[in-house]
Write a protein that holds these residues in place. Structure first.
Motif, PDB file in Angstrom:
ATOM      1  N   LEU A 186     125.744   2.162  -3.802  1.00  0.00           N
ATOM      2  CA  LEU A 186     126.330   1.097  -3.033  1.00  0.00           C
ATOM      3  C   LEU A 186     126.619   1.634  -1.499  1.00  0.00           C
ATOM      4  O   LEU A 186     127.181   2.387  -1.443  1.00  0.00           O
ATOM      5  N   TRP A 187     126.445   0.519  -0.829  1.00  0.00           N
ATOM      6  CA  TRP A 187     126.769   0.933   0.530  1.00  0.00           C
ATOM      7  C   TRP A 187     128.162   1.204   0.756  1.00  0.00           C
ATOM      8  O   TRP A 187     128.837   0.311   0.551  1.00  0.00           O
ATOM      9  N   LEU A 208     132.216  -1.134 -12.148  1.00  0.00           N
ATOM     10  CA  LEU A 208     132.775  -1.594 -10.956  1.00  0.00           C
ATOM     11  C   LEU A 208     133.041  -3.212 -11.239  1.00  0.00           C
ATOM     12  O   LEU A 208     134.045  -3.692 -11.054  1.00  0.00           O
ATOM     13  N   ALA A 209     131.993  -3.745 -11.520  1.00  0.00           N
ATOM     14  CA  ALA A 209     132.042  -5.173 -11.618  1.00  0.00           C
ATOM     15  C   ALA A 209     132.992  -5.524 -12.631  1.00  0.00           C
ATOM     16  O   ALA A 209     133.600  -6.739 -12.563  1.00  0.00           O
ATOM     17  N   HIS A 210     133.196  -4.906 -13.710  1.00  0.00           N
ATOM     18  CA  HIS A 210     134.032  -5.070 -14.972  1.00  0.00           C
ATOM     19  C   HIS A 210     135.509  -4.659 -14.483  1.00  0.00           C
ATOM     20  O   HIS A 210     136.351  -4.892 -15.084  1.00  0.00           O
ATOM     21  N   LEU A 216     141.303  -2.694  -7.634  1.00  0.00           N
ATOM     22  CA  LEU A 216     140.436  -2.193  -6.647  1.00  0.00           C
ATOM     23  C   LEU A 216     141.136  -2.409  -5.150  1.00  0.00           C
ATOM     24  O   LEU A 216     140.750  -1.530  -4.256  1.00  0.00           O
ATOM     25  N   CYS A 217     141.362  -3.667  -4.793  1.00  0.00           N
ATOM     26  CA  CYS A 217     142.022  -3.832  -3.634  1.00  0.00           C
ATOM     27  C   CYS A 217     143.323  -3.011  -3.351  1.00  0.00           C
ATOM     28  O   CYS A 217     143.461  -2.520  -2.443  1.00  0.00           O
ATOM     29  N   TYR A 228     133.814  -4.814  -4.924  1.00  0.00           N
ATOM     30  CA  TYR A 228     133.684  -5.438  -5.946  1.00  0.00           C
ATOM     31  C   TYR A 228     132.530  -6.615  -5.852  1.00  0.00           C
ATOM     32  O   TYR A 228     131.845  -6.923  -6.765  1.00  0.00           O
ATOM     33  N   CYS A 229     132.826  -7.340  -4.716  1.00  0.00           N
ATOM     34  CA  CYS A 229     131.674  -8.452  -4.418  1.00  0.00           C
ATOM     35  C   CYS A 229     130.329  -7.970  -4.481  1.00  0.00           C
ATOM     36  O   CYS A 229     129.770  -8.606  -5.127  1.00  0.00           O
TER      37      CYS A 229
END
Ligand code: TTP
Ligand code: MG
Length: 386
Positions: A186-187, A208-210, A216-217, A228-229
């Motif tokens: 991921l960038w 990460l998506a889960h 994460l924030c 996350y997005c």
């Protein structure tokens, strides 16, 4: 949100490949560009190397002494920056011929937004192949191409299909493509962020998506939210020009749709003049001229051409706009709107002016004089014949 088609282009082993094109005896051999290895005693690093050299474990940023140890019989070259820049310009010209929506990322890398160009270039994969072929034919160099609905995935795709690859990730496969990948793909995930994410038990994009978004924030601030997005295939970043002013354009909508050639040509002249003046006011000159033609019923087409030198002269803008128009217009169609745009301001105006010939300076002075008169006495004070 409108579905986009983003293409990411990255040249294979760029500097080393140029050396192999310029000197075919180097083809198929391990070529290393960088500091002088001085038989293993040299300092400095590898800038890049051919794929043949990569088989020996050599890569960019490796100490040159280590590269020498790994492959003493490699051909070590110091690099010729001006030649690499020249090739880079040629490649960007090819890209701008495809679409004005080009975002240069580095000497050998760019994003293109080819959304809506199917009519001209066909399906996205065909467009990608065309770009690859065109670059190969015109420079002898090989590009790898990634295509996806978002920038981040297009970049990952071109990286994964190297060398000499093309990979398209369709919208419906985006998540399946992303989720198995390690998070460092991921960038924006460098070693530091990776360590934090690993600490949370996150190894893949799926992990990460889960993961809890709030967490994460909390741990990574805005970056956490952004990542996350991305992990859910959401990347709002659009393809951007590097220039502060991306383009200068002007459009005209007819009160009554028309197919009268003279009216259409006059309108192009009027629009070219408007654009030319704005460019001169902003001290800009662009290489890419784009026209927009909307027919009755709102079907809209754009056509673009990239010149070898940048311009803000009305004659150049008008003649190219007219040629583009003549190249595809059929009189059966009535036109509702015309537009003219100049973009691709990469070259600095000041720098360019250093090389200007006298004739060009004179032409520029005349343009300025015309602008002054018009500003003072109004638009109709000076006319041009078509
Ligand atoms: P890259 O695109 O990163 O590398 P590359 O084109 O040589 O190889 P590939 O994309 O196939 O993996 O960089 C483009 C050029 O930038 C590269 O040819 C040389 C230069 N460069 C450096 O000088 N130092 C570096 O550390 C890197 C990464 C690149
Ligand atoms: Mg590259």
């Amino acid at each position: 949100m409108l579905a986009h088609t983003i293409v990411h282009i990255d040249m294979d082993a760029f500097f080393a490949a140029i050396e192999q094109v310029d000197n075919p005896s180097l083809k198929g051999k391990p070529v290393v560009i960088g500091a002088d290895p001085k038989k293993g005693q040299g300092r400095g690093v590898v800038s890049t190397c051919s794929y043949e050299a990569r088989k020996f474990g050599i890569h960019s940023a490796m100490p040159i002494s280590k590269a020498y140890q790994k492959c003493p019989h490699a051909i070590f070259l110091p690099g010729r920056m001006s030649r690499y820049h020249e090739m880079s310009e040629r490649i960007f010209k090819i890209l701008y011929d495809f679409t004005p929506d080009v975002e240069p990322i580095s000497v050998d890398e760019a994003f293109l937004d080819i959304t809506g160009t199917e009519r001209i270039h066909g399906p996205a994969l065909d467009a990608g192949l065309k770009i690859k072929k065109s670059i190969k034919e015109k420079t002898g160099l090989i590009a790898s191409v990634g295509i996806a609905p978002i920038k981040m995935a297009a970049k990952i795709a071109s990286d994964l299909c190297k060398p000499d690859g093309i990979l398209e990730i369709k919208k419906d496969h985006l998540i399946d493509f992303l989720w198995p990948l390690p998070i460092e793909k991921l960038w924006g995930v460098g070693p530091k962020t990776k360590a934090i994410l690993n600490g949370l038990g996150i190894k893949t994009i799926r992990d990460l998506a889960h993961h809890e978004r709030e967490d994460l924030c909390q741990k990574l601030g805005e970056t956490g939210d952004h990542l996350y997005c991305l992990s859910h295939g959401i990347d709002q970043r659009s393809v951007e020009f590097n220039d502060e002013v991306k383009s200068v354009s002007h459009e005209h909508t007819f009160q009554h749709d028309t197919s009268d050639k003279e009216v259409l040509h006059r309108t192009f002249l009027y629009l070219s003049e408007k654009v030319s003046r704005r460019l001169r006011v902003e001290k800009l000159r662009g290489k890419t001229i784009t026209i927009k033609v909307r027919y009755e019923g709102f079907k809209t087409y754009t056509r673009a051409v990239t010149l070898s030198v940048s311009t803000n002269f009305i004659d150049d803008i008008y003649s190219n706009a007219r040629n583009l128009f003549e190249g595809f217009y059929t009189a059966a169609n009535k036109v509702r709107l015309l537009g003219v745009r100049v973009s691709n301001f990469k070259e600095l105006y000041i720098q360019d002016s250093l090389f200007k010939e006298n004739a060009k300076e004179k032409k520029e002075r005349i343009h300025k004089a015309v602008d002054l008169i018009k500003n003072k006495y109004g638009e109709k004070s000076i006319h041009r014949a078509i």
